[in-house]
Design an enzyme around this catalytic site. Structure first.
Site, PDB file in Angstrom:
ATOM      1  N   THR A  26       0.845  -1.200   0.000  1.00 13.11           N
ATOM      2  CA  THR A  26       0.000   0.000   0.000  1.00 13.11           C
ATOM      3  C   THR A  26       0.874   1.241   0.000  1.00 13.11           C
ATOM      4  OG1 THR A  26      -1.771   1.207   1.137  1.00 13.11           O
ATOM      5  CG2 THR A  26      -0.154   0.146   2.545  1.00 13.11           C
TER       6      THR A  26
ATOM      7  N   ASP B 281      -8.081  -3.572  -0.422  1.00 13.36           N
ATOM      8  CA  ASP B 281      -8.834  -2.549  -1.136  1.00 13.36           C
ATOM      9  C   ASP B 281     -10.118  -2.316  -0.349  1.00 13.36           C
ATOM     10  OD1 ASP B 281      -8.626  -0.821  -3.392  1.00 13.36           O
ATOM     11  OD2 ASP B 281     -10.333  -1.841  -4.301  1.00 13.36           O
ATOM     12  N   THR B 282     -10.458  -1.044  -0.154  1.00  9.97           N
ATOM     13  CA  THR B 282     -11.605  -0.685   0.672  1.00  9.97           C
ATOM     14  C   THR B 282     -12.525   0.240  -0.098  1.00  9.97           C
ATOM     15  OG1 THR B 282     -10.369  -0.891   2.741  1.00  9.97           O
ATOM     16  CG2 THR B 282     -12.299   0.537   2.793  1.00  9.97           C
TER      17      THR B 282
ATOM     18  N   LYS C 128     -11.642   3.370  16.773  1.00 14.92           N
ATOM     19  CA  LYS C 128     -12.018   3.038  15.374  1.00 14.92           C
ATOM     20  C   LYS C 128     -11.829   1.537  15.135  1.00 14.92           C
ATOM     21  CE  LYS C 128     -11.115   3.871  10.478  1.00 14.92           C
ATOM     22  NZ  LYS C 128     -10.371   4.572   9.415  1.00 14.92           N
TER      23      LYS C 128
HETATM   24  P1  ITT Z   1      -3.663   1.773  -1.598  1.00 12.59           P
HETATM   25  O1  ITT Z   1      -4.393   1.351  -2.829  1.00 12.59           O
HETATM   26  O2  ITT Z   1      -2.255   2.228  -1.867  1.00 12.59           O
HETATM   27  O3  ITT Z   1      -3.724   0.731  -0.507  1.00 12.59           O
HETATM   28  P2  ITT Z   1      -5.727   3.824  -1.409  1.00 12.59           P
HETATM   29  O4  ITT Z   1      -5.874   5.045  -0.557  1.00 12.59           O
HETATM   30  O5  ITT Z   1      -5.773   3.984  -2.898  1.00 12.59           O
HETATM   31  O6  ITT Z   1      -4.390   3.058  -0.957  1.00 12.59           O
HETATM   32  P3  ITT Z   1      -8.202   2.240  -1.418  1.00 12.59           P
HETATM   33  O7  ITT Z   1      -8.343   2.314  -2.879  1.00 12.59           O
HETATM   34  O8  ITT Z   1      -8.417   0.932  -0.743  1.00 12.59           O
HETATM   35  O9  ITT Z   1      -6.784   2.780  -0.930  1.00 12.59           O
HETATM   36  O10 ITT Z   1      -9.164   3.250  -0.648  1.00 12.59           O
HETATM   37  C1  ITT Z   1     -10.118   3.961  -1.268  1.00 12.59           C
HETATM   38  C2  ITT Z   1     -10.472   5.194  -0.515  1.00 12.59           C
HETATM   39  O11 ITT Z   1     -11.499   4.871   0.408  1.00 12.59           O
HETATM   40  C3  ITT Z   1      -9.375   5.842   0.320  1.00 12.59           C
HETATM   41  O12 ITT Z   1      -8.555   6.679  -0.438  1.00 12.59           O
HETATM   42  C4  ITT Z   1     -10.224   6.627   1.317  1.00 12.59           C
HETATM   43  O13 ITT Z   1     -10.691   7.817   0.729  1.00 12.59           O
HETATM   44  C5  ITT Z   1     -11.396   5.691   1.525  1.00 12.59           C
HETATM   45  N1  ITT Z   1     -11.179   4.848   2.701  1.00 12.59           N
HETATM   46  C6  ITT Z   1     -10.606   3.616   2.758  1.00 12.59           C
HETATM   47  N2  ITT Z   1     -10.584   3.175   4.021  1.00 12.59           N
HETATM   48  C7  ITT Z   1     -11.141   4.131   4.783  1.00 12.59           C
HETATM   49  C8  ITT Z   1     -11.372   4.288   6.160  1.00 12.59           C
HETATM   50  O14 ITT Z   1     -11.021   3.361   7.037  1.00 12.59           O
HETATM   51  N3  ITT Z   1     -11.958   5.401   6.574  1.00 12.59           N
HETATM   52  C9  ITT Z   1     -12.328   6.375   5.722  1.00 12.59           C
HETATM   53  N4  ITT Z   1     -12.125   6.327   4.407  1.00 12.59           N
HETATM   54  C10 ITT Z   1     -11.536   5.215   3.940  1.00 12.59           C
END
Ligand code: ITT
Length: 202
Positions: free
Chosen positions: A19, A80-81, A183
């Protein structure tokens, strides 16, 4: 626990975390202690912008861990979130990072989400995390979901992303009003990583 993945120092598995999001690193570091050692991309000397080209969290998580596995041959995990809002047909979902554009601007993403939800009675939402672990060249997926709702206004300064507008079920505070430990007691990410930790312990 398989010995060949362990360090000499504390006998725990070593996993590269694929990440570039330092908030994710901090959150997972705070729950990984005692279970596995994290090597960040920076510590591994890897400086790449990992792509997220697919339309599912699962495929993007697999892509991130696979790329780093191909580069290093080492055990690796990624995640991925997405924030899934039923009143917006599941958006921003897999597009959460770039909801308001390629700038990946947290504030612009929040503003767009609040605008799109204006006047909609259902403010329910959930965060969903997919963790992809590649261990000895084989992939394993783990899911974590945190249900809750989107606030009318943003509150709090902790955390990142959509934290100032998300209240998890069972709380009256946004994630951004919580300490990291608070959290973690609700979070999608902690739940998904707990699956990985349980798997490593088998
Ligand atoms: P990597 O792919 O490098 O891991 P990223 O920031 O691009 O990092 P994601 O695509 O998984 O990661 O995340 C998508 C977005 O969702 C992230 O940029 C945040 O805006 C939001 N997000 C993810 N997890 C979150 C959390 O725990 N709380 C609040 N927003 C979150």
């Amino acid at each position: 626990m398989a010995k060949k993945h362990t360090t000499m120092q504390n006998n725990l598995p070593i996993l590269i975390f694929a990440t570039n999001n330092q908030h994710k690193v901090a959150e997972i570091q705070s729950v990984a202690g005692g279970y596995f050692n994290i090597i960040t991309l920076k510590a591994a000397g890897i400086d790449i912008d990992i792509p997220e080209p697919y339309d599912t969290l699962e495929a993007n998580a697999t892509e991130k861990s696979s790329i780093i596995f191909k580069m290093t041959g080492q055990n690796v995990f990624s995640e991925d979130t997405g924030l899934e809002v039923p009143a917006l047909n599941g958006e921003p979902g897999v597009k959460s990072a770039r909801y308001a554009g390629e700038g990946r601007d947290f504030q612009a993403n929040i503003d767009k989400l609040l605008l799109n939800l204006e006047g909609k009675p259902n403010r329910g939402a959930q965060f969903r995390t997919i963790v992809s672990l590649i261990l000895d060249g084989k992939e394993y997926l783990f899911e974590g979901i945190c249900k809750g709702k989107i606030t009318e206004d943003q509150k709090g300064l902790q955390g990142f992303g959509y934290d100032p507008i998300f209240i998890p079920a069972g709380s009256d505070k946004t994630f951004a009003e919580m300490t990291m430990d608070e959290k973690n007691s609700f979070s999608h990410r902690k739940k998904a990583i707990s699956g990985l930790i349980a798997f490593l312990g088998k």
